[in-house]
Structure formats: structure tokens, C-alpha cells
Design an enzyme around this catalytic site. Structure first.
Site, PDB file in Angstrom:
ATOM      1  N   ASN A   8     -28.511 -33.603  38.990  1.00 40.21           N
ATOM      2  CA  ASN A   8     -29.342 -34.687  39.055  1.00 40.21           C
ATOM      3  C   ASN A   8     -30.515 -34.533  38.115  1.00 40.21           C
ATOM      4  O   ASN A   8     -31.496 -33.760  38.650  1.00 40.21           O
ATOM      5  CB  ASN A   8     -29.515 -35.183  40.481  1.00 40.21           C
ATOM      6  CG  ASN A   8     -30.452 -36.217  40.807  1.00 40.21           C
ATOM      7  OD1 ASN A   8     -30.638 -37.093  39.892  1.00 40.21           O
ATOM      8  ND2 ASN A   8     -30.869 -36.276  42.107  1.00 40.21           N
ATOM      9  N   TRP A   9     -30.573 -35.200  37.130  1.00 42.62           N
ATOM     10  CA  TRP A   9     -31.849 -35.108  36.277  1.00 42.62           C
ATOM     11  C   TRP A   9     -32.901 -35.969  36.878  1.00 42.62           C
ATOM     12  O   TRP A   9     -34.126 -35.696  36.152  1.00 42.62           O
ATOM     13  CB  TRP A   9     -31.346 -35.394  34.900  1.00 42.62           C
ATOM     14  CG  TRP A   9     -30.488 -34.546  34.141  1.00 42.62           C
ATOM     15  CD1 TRP A   9     -29.692 -33.253  34.593  1.00 42.62           C
ATOM     16  CD2 TRP A   9     -29.889 -34.609  32.840  1.00 42.62           C
ATOM     17  NE1 TRP A   9     -29.079 -32.812  33.844  1.00 42.62           N
ATOM     18  CE2 TRP A   9     -28.914 -33.437  32.512  1.00 42.62           C
ATOM     19  CE3 TRP A   9     -29.913 -35.698  31.787  1.00 42.62           C
ATOM     20  CZ2 TRP A   9     -28.524 -33.384  31.434  1.00 42.62           C
ATOM     21  CZ3 TRP A   9     -29.229 -35.240  30.456  1.00 42.62           C
ATOM     22  CH2 TRP A   9     -28.797 -34.455  30.580  1.00 42.62           C
ATOM     23  N   LYS A  10     -32.720 -36.827  37.770  1.00 45.76           N
ATOM     24  CA  LYS A  10     -33.670 -37.800  38.278  1.00 45.76           C
ATOM     25  C   LYS A  10     -34.547 -38.476  37.113  1.00 45.76           C
ATOM     26  O   LYS A  10     -33.692 -38.722  36.041  1.00 45.76           O
ATOM     27  CB  LYS A  10     -35.010 -37.048  38.894  1.00 45.76           C
ATOM     28  CG  LYS A  10     -33.989 -36.378  40.163  1.00 45.76           C
ATOM     29  CD  LYS A  10     -34.715 -35.698  41.356  1.00 45.76           C
ATOM     30  CE  LYS A  10     -34.277 -34.722  42.182  1.00 45.76           C
ATOM     31  NZ  LYS A  10     -35.153 -34.192  43.173  1.00 45.76           N
ATOM     32  N   HIS A  95     -29.234 -41.013  47.666  1.00 50.25           N
ATOM     33  CA  HIS A  95     -29.941 -39.940  47.504  1.00 50.25           C
ATOM     34  C   HIS A  95     -31.153 -40.114  48.467  1.00 50.25           C
ATOM     35  O   HIS A  95     -31.814 -41.206  48.505  1.00 50.25           O
ATOM     36  CB  HIS A  95     -30.640 -39.445  45.963  1.00 50.25           C
ATOM     37  CG  HIS A  95     -31.074 -38.419  45.764  1.00 50.25           C
ATOM     38  ND1 HIS A  95     -32.548 -38.157  45.899  1.00 50.25           N
ATOM     39  CD2 HIS A  95     -30.901 -37.272  45.467  1.00 50.25           C
ATOM     40  CE1 HIS A  95     -32.938 -37.136  45.496  1.00 50.25           C
ATOM     41  NE2 HIS A  95     -31.899 -36.281  45.396  1.00 50.25           N
ATOM     42  N   GLU A  97     -34.537 -39.546  47.796  1.00 51.90           N
ATOM     43  CA  GLU A  97     -35.544 -40.536  47.348  1.00 51.90           C
ATOM     44  C   GLU A  97     -35.346 -41.618  47.360  1.00 51.90           C
ATOM     45  O   GLU A  97     -36.017 -42.793  47.453  1.00 51.90           O
ATOM     46  CB  GLU A  97     -35.792 -40.039  45.973  1.00 51.90           C
ATOM     47  CG  GLU A  97     -36.297 -38.322  45.967  1.00 51.90           C
ATOM     48  CD  GLU A  97     -35.862 -37.574  44.703  1.00 51.90           C
ATOM     49  OE1 GLU A  97     -35.660 -38.012  43.602  1.00 51.90           O
ATOM     50  OE2 GLU A  97     -36.314 -36.225  44.879  1.00 51.90           O
ATOM     51  N   GLU A 167     -28.198 -32.817  51.803  1.00 50.13           N
ATOM     52  CA  GLU A 167     -29.321 -32.504  51.088  1.00 50.13           C
ATOM     53  C   GLU A 167     -30.502 -32.566  52.323  1.00 50.13           C
ATOM     54  O   GLU A 167     -31.067 -33.453  52.261  1.00 50.13           O
ATOM     55  CB  GLU A 167     -29.734 -33.427  50.001  1.00 50.13           C
ATOM     56  CG  GLU A 167     -28.651 -33.280  48.912  1.00 50.13           C
ATOM     57  CD  GLU A 167     -29.226 -33.689  47.475  1.00 50.13           C
ATOM     58  OE1 GLU A 167     -29.152 -32.864  46.588  1.00 50.13           O
ATOM     59  OE2 GLU A 167     -29.737 -34.671  47.462  1.00 50.13           O
ATOM     60  N   GLY A 173     -36.620 -30.229  46.085  1.00 50.44           N
ATOM     61  CA  GLY A 173     -37.734 -30.161  44.901  1.00 50.44           C
ATOM     62  C   GLY A 173     -38.854 -29.262  45.639  1.00 50.44           C
ATOM     63  O   GLY A 173     -39.996 -29.436  45.174  1.00 50.44           O
ATOM     64  N   SER A 212     -33.015 -27.332  46.376  1.00 48.60           N
ATOM     65  CA  SER A 212     -33.447 -26.012  45.748  1.00 48.60           C
ATOM     66  C   SER A 212     -32.597 -25.031  45.199  1.00 48.60           C
ATOM     67  O   SER A 212     -32.738 -23.939  45.396  1.00 48.60           O
ATOM     68  CB  SER A 212     -34.612 -25.373  46.410  1.00 48.60           C
ATOM     69  OG  SER A 212     -35.934 -26.373  46.583  1.00 48.60           O
ATOM     70  N   GLY A 233     -31.132 -30.211  41.724  1.00 46.59           N
ATOM     71  CA  GLY A 233     -31.952 -31.168  41.002  1.00 46.59           C
ATOM     72  C   GLY A 233     -32.980 -30.446  39.693  1.00 46.59           C
ATOM     73  O   GLY A 233     -32.202 -30.457  38.641  1.00 46.59           O
ATOM     74  N   GLY A 234     -34.070 -29.925  40.149  1.00 49.59           N
ATOM     75  CA  GLY A 234     -34.706 -29.204  39.108  1.00 49.59           C
ATOM     76  C   GLY A 234     -34.030 -28.354  38.114  1.00 49.59           C
ATOM     77  O   GLY A 234     -34.413 -28.336  36.824  1.00 49.59           O
TER      78      GLY A 234
HETATM   79  C1  PEP Z   1     -31.663 -33.141  44.435  1.00 49.16           C
HETATM   80  O1  PEP Z   1     -32.793 -34.262  44.167  1.00 49.16           O
HETATM   81  O2  PEP Z   1     -30.756 -33.747  44.713  1.00 49.16           O
HETATM   82  C2  PEP Z   1     -32.100 -32.021  44.749  1.00 49.16           C
HETATM   83  C3  PEP Z   1     -31.255 -30.988  45.429  1.00 49.16           C
HETATM   84  O3  PEP Z   1     -33.246 -31.495  44.052  1.00 49.16           O
HETATM   85  P1  PEP Z   1     -33.645 -29.812  43.767  1.00 49.16           P
HETATM   86  O4  PEP Z   1     -32.718 -29.156  43.484  1.00 49.16           O
HETATM   87  O5  PEP Z   1     -34.857 -29.814  42.750  1.00 49.16           O
HETATM   88  O6  PEP Z   1     -34.395 -29.378  45.170  1.00 49.16           O
END
Ligand code: PEP
Length: 250
Positions: A8-10, A95, A97, A167, A173, A212, A233-234
Site C-alpha cells: 500500500n503505497w498510500k 483502511h 486511515e 491491521e 506506520g 510495520s 505500507g512503508g
Molecule cells: C498500512 O498502512 O496498511 C500499513 C500496514 O502501514 P505500515 O506497514 O507502514 O505500518
């Protein structure tokens, strides 16, 4: 069941950078075709270049959100029909967010889920508790509510075609990963709810872990019996790190 490793590049990476990402990522994962399923979910403007860059490769392309209506007066929104027309195959829904920054409710997420299925898009529905909810001992209650209200209403047949992502919001994040045991416990709860609803077919539904995930922790998370992939994500912004996670999922 093959793991699904989804990135997920956001609101990161530019449309003009997609081809370079693919050039770096693809040679590292070509031999994983048929062993692990791979997905990248870029921002909306980067979807068209991503569909192009990943055509005829083992990497599928998904969106990070969509509107529940097919078209109309919804300034600034993107419909599932538009995604489908672009050749996008997957969509992330609910998600954290979207839930917590943009106020998306379980009912809205369910409406989007129904629409995604109607259009033949493959949905990944995210659920997960806030830190306060975990600390108050409400994790099970929250997951039950989110499952019942944003997922189960779709009916058994479509539920079987839905991917779930656990999640925990406190791990997204933040660099704080749920331990493999904590994650497994939540995944088991979700699997039980799926079983209550659709019986043995629940075994065939992928429940991804997100929060993460990094090359260093991916293998032990993915080794848990009810973890069937990762939503990253990141770490998915770096093609080398994402390829290392993909390899851990193979
Ligand atoms: C996400 O936003 O779906 C996520 C899991 O982010 P991160 O891996 O950066 O915690």
C-alpha cells in the site's frame, strides 16, 4: 493457500516513478510467480502507469479506495467502474486511515464491498483495533463489530471471495509490530468468525497482517498458521525491501 503480499503505497511515489520501481522490483520477484501472489496499490494517478508497468508480470495492481456509487456528482471521488476500466483488479477498502481520518463507517465500507464484488474487483477489507481499545481489553469486541458490520453483510458467497486484512491501528506506520503471537491471536479470532458464518470455507479465505511489516519480521509473522500474507505500507515504497518481504512470503 498461497500468501498474498500486498504493498500500500498510500499518498507516496509519483506516477512518473512507477516504471523505475517496476524495473528494480520485477527482476527480484520473477521466479516467485505461482509461489506467492503479489500486489501493488499505488495512488490513483499512478494506477494507469502501474497497470502498464506490471502487465504480463506476476504483480497485480490494486487501488487504495473507491466510491460506492458507479458515477455521478461526487467531486473528487473515483468509482469502481473507473478502476475496472483502467484494468485495475483489486481494491483496498476500510483502511484504518479511511476509517479514522476520513470517518468511513462500517456501513459505508460494506456498501463499497458490495459494489466492488458487483464490478468483479477483488476487495481487501481492513479491520483492526485502536491502541485505547486494545488497552481496554476490547480487541475481540471491535473485531467482532467490524467483521459483522463491514464484512459479513455481503453474504456467504461473496465473503468467500473477500480478502481480510488485520491491521492493528497502533502498529501502522509506528514501527511497532504486533508480535507473531499477538497477531496470530487476532487472526484466529477473525478465522473463528468466518467459520461461524461460512463453515469450512473459512479456511480458504486469506487474512493478511498489516502493521510495520519489514524484511526483518516478515518471515516469523508469515509463519503463523492463520496469517496468509501481508499488507505492507512503508516498506513497500522501497522495491528492494518489498521484494525481500515477497521472498519471505514464498
Ligand atoms: C498500512 O498502512 O496498511 C500499513 C500496514 O502501514 P505500515 O506497514 O507502514 O505500518
Amino acid at each position: 493457500m498461497k500468501n498474498l503480499i500486498a504493498g500500500n503505497w498510500k499518498m507516496n511515489l509519483l506516477p512518473g516513478g512507477v516504471a523505475g520501481y517496476a524495473e528494480r522490483f520485477l527482476p527480484q520477484v520473477r521466479d516467485l510467480a505461482g509461489v506467492v501472489d503479489l500486489l501493488v496499490c499505488p495512488n490513483f494517478p499512478a494506477l494507469a502507469p502501474a497497470v502498464e508497468a506490471f502487465r504480463n508480470t506476476p504483480v497485480a495492481v490494486g487501488a487504495q479506495n473507491m466510491h460506492q456509487e458507479l458515477s455521478g456528482a461526487h467531486t473528487g471521488e473515483v468509482s469502481g467502474t473507473m478502476l475496472h476500466d483502467l484494468g485495475v483488479g483489486w481494491v483496498i477498502l476500510g483502511h484504518s486511515e479511511r476509517r479514522h481520518i476520513y470517518g468511513e463507517t462500517d456501513a459505508l465500507i460494506l456498501a463499497k464491498l458490495k459494489r466492488a464484488h458487483e464490478l468483479g474487483l477483488r476487495p481487501i477489507v481492513c479491520v483492526g483495533e485502536l491502541l485505547e481499545e486494545r488497552e481496554r481489553g476490547e480487541t475481540e469486541q471491535v473485531l467482532r463489530r467490524q467483521f459483522a458490520e463491514s464484512l459479513a453483510g455481503v453474504g456467504s458467497e461473496l465473503l468467500e471471495k473477500t480478502t481480510v486484512a488485520y491491521e492493528p491501528v497502533w502498529a501502522i506506520g509506528t514501527g511497532k509490530t504486533a508480535t507473531p503471537e499477538t497477531a496470530q491471536e487476532a487472526h484466529r479470532l477473525l478465522r473463528n468468525q468466518l467459520e461461524e458464518k461460512i463453515g469450512t470455507a473459512a479456511k480458504g479465505i486469506r487474512i493478511l497482517y498489516g502493521g510495520s511489516v519489514k524484511p526483518e519480521n516478515a518471515a516469523e509473522l508469515l509463519a503463523q498458521p492463520d496469517i496468509n500474507g501481508a499488507l505492507v505500507g512503508g516498506a513497500s515504497l522501497d522495491p528492494d525491501a518489498f521484494a525481500a518481504i515477497a521472498r519471505a512470503g514464498a
